[in-house]
Design a protein around this motif. Sequence first.
Motif, PDB file in Angstrom:
ATOM      1  N   TYR A  42      49.512  41.926  49.037  1.00 51.53           N
ATOM      2  CA  TYR A  42      49.929  42.994  48.123  1.00 51.53           C
ATOM      3  C   TYR A  42      49.035  43.002  46.882  1.00 51.53           C
ATOM      4  CZ  TYR A  42      52.734  45.528  44.708  1.00 51.53           C
ATOM      5  OH  TYR A  42      53.146  46.402  43.731  1.00 51.53           O
ATOM      6  N   LEU A  43      48.807  41.822  46.278  1.00 51.27           N
ATOM      7  CA  LEU A  43      47.937  41.733  45.100  1.00 51.27           C
ATOM      8  C   LEU A  43      46.514  42.183  45.438  1.00 51.27           C
ATOM      9  CD1 LEU A  43      49.097  38.348  43.546  1.00 51.27           C
ATOM     10  CD2 LEU A  43      49.508  40.644  42.657  1.00 51.27           C
ATOM     11  N   TYR A  44      46.034  41.778  46.609  1.00 44.80           N
ATOM     12  CA  TYR A  44      44.691  42.187  47.031  1.00 44.80           C
ATOM     13  C   TYR A  44      44.602  43.711  47.138  1.00 44.80           C
ATOM     14  CZ  TYR A  44      40.986  43.333  50.322  1.00 44.80           C
ATOM     15  OH  TYR A  44      39.918  43.924  50.940  1.00 44.80           O
ATOM     16  N   ASN A  45      45.597  44.321  47.773  1.00 45.01           N
ATOM     17  CA  ASN A  45      45.583  45.782  47.932  1.00 45.01           C
ATOM     18  C   ASN A  45      45.700  46.512  46.596  1.00 45.01           C
ATOM     19  OD1 ASN A  45      45.155  46.021  50.693  1.00 45.01           O
ATOM     20  ND2 ASN A  45      47.320  45.706  51.146  1.00 45.01           N
ATOM     21  N   GLN A  46      46.391  45.930  45.625  1.00 45.78           N
ATOM     22  CA  GLN A  46      46.520  46.552  44.318  1.00 45.78           C
ATOM     23  C   GLN A  46      45.208  46.522  43.535  1.00 45.78           C
ATOM     24  OE1 GLN A  46      49.361  48.132  43.118  1.00 45.78           O
ATOM     25  NE2 GLN A  46      49.955  47.852  45.244  1.00 45.78           N
ATOM     26  N   HIS A  47      44.377  45.498  43.778  1.00 45.93           N
ATOM     27  CA  HIS A  47      43.172  45.293  42.978  1.00 45.93           C
ATOM     28  C   HIS A  47      41.862  45.487  43.735  1.00 45.93           C
ATOM     29  CE1 HIS A  47      45.148  43.604  39.387  1.00 45.93           C
ATOM     30  NE2 HIS A  47      46.039  43.148  40.244  1.00 45.93           N
ATOM     31  N   LYS A  48      41.898  45.797  45.016  1.00 45.95           N
ATOM     32  CA  LYS A  48      40.657  45.809  45.790  1.00 45.95           C
ATOM     33  C   LYS A  48      39.695  46.935  45.397  1.00 45.95           C
ATOM     34  CE  LYS A  48      42.441  48.398  49.747  1.00 45.95           C
ATOM     35  NZ  LYS A  48      42.748  48.309  51.165  1.00 45.95           N
ATOM     36  N   ASN A  49      40.177  47.996  44.798  1.00 43.73           N
ATOM     37  CA  ASN A  49      39.307  49.104  44.412  1.00 43.73           C
ATOM     38  C   ASN A  49      39.062  49.182  42.908  1.00 43.73           C
ATOM     39  OD1 ASN A  49      39.026  49.976  47.085  1.00 43.73           O
ATOM     40  ND2 ASN A  49      40.957  51.080  46.983  1.00 43.73           N
ATOM     41  N   ALA A  50      39.450  48.155  42.185  1.00 43.99           N
ATOM     42  CA  ALA A  50      39.262  48.156  40.733  1.00 43.99           C
ATOM     43  C   ALA A  50      37.771  48.072  40.402  1.00 43.99           C
ATOM     44  CB  ALA A  50      39.999  46.989  40.100  1.00 43.99           C
ATOM     45  N   SER A  51      37.398  48.614  39.266  1.00 42.24           N
ATOM     46  CA  SER A  51      35.984  48.615  38.889  1.00 42.24           C
ATOM     47  C   SER A  51      35.637  47.514  37.891  1.00 42.24           C
ATOM     48  CB  SER A  51      35.620  49.969  38.290  1.00 42.24           C
ATOM     49  OG  SER A  51      36.427  50.226  37.156  1.00 42.24           O
TER      50      SER A  51
END
Length: 160
Positions: free
Chosen positions: A80-89
């Motif tokens: 869940y944490l990975y999916n929340q942050h995987k597209n952050a810049s």
Amino acid sequence: MNTIYKERKIVSRLFAVLLSALLMVPLLSSCGGGSKNASVPPPVDDSVGRTVSDRQTEAKKGLGTGQKVALLAGAAGLYYLYNQHKNASQEGAQGKYYLSKNGRVYYRDAEHRAHWVTAPAEGIRVPESEAQKYREFQGYNRSATGRDLSGLTSSAAPAL
């Protein structure tokens, strides 16, 4: 009778000192340390003594009193944490997260050092409708069964 010349004795001693000094050069030059711009430092495991209360409050936003929630811990919480942050810049803890080949989640700081991420022990409260996609993973509603993240590798992850 053997005669020893004083001049040869001085020359041989100077020659011995010169050879000894030359043999010391590689030893002394290797002790100087590496370059200042060395490659990426080794990963850091921040899981010991780390508080993730800021993430817990982020997950609580928007939850009403009548809304059903699921607790995500373990592999489900990490995914869940990975999916929340995987597209952050950005970089850092609030920046982009990566999924390693060994099934762990990490982020990189400003020095490009990898920091391992762990899900909070108390779990992450997520609306049940959003949590359904994490049902098959360990830690969904505190379940001990399910799959881990070792089979999910991301192609965009930089090497550790």
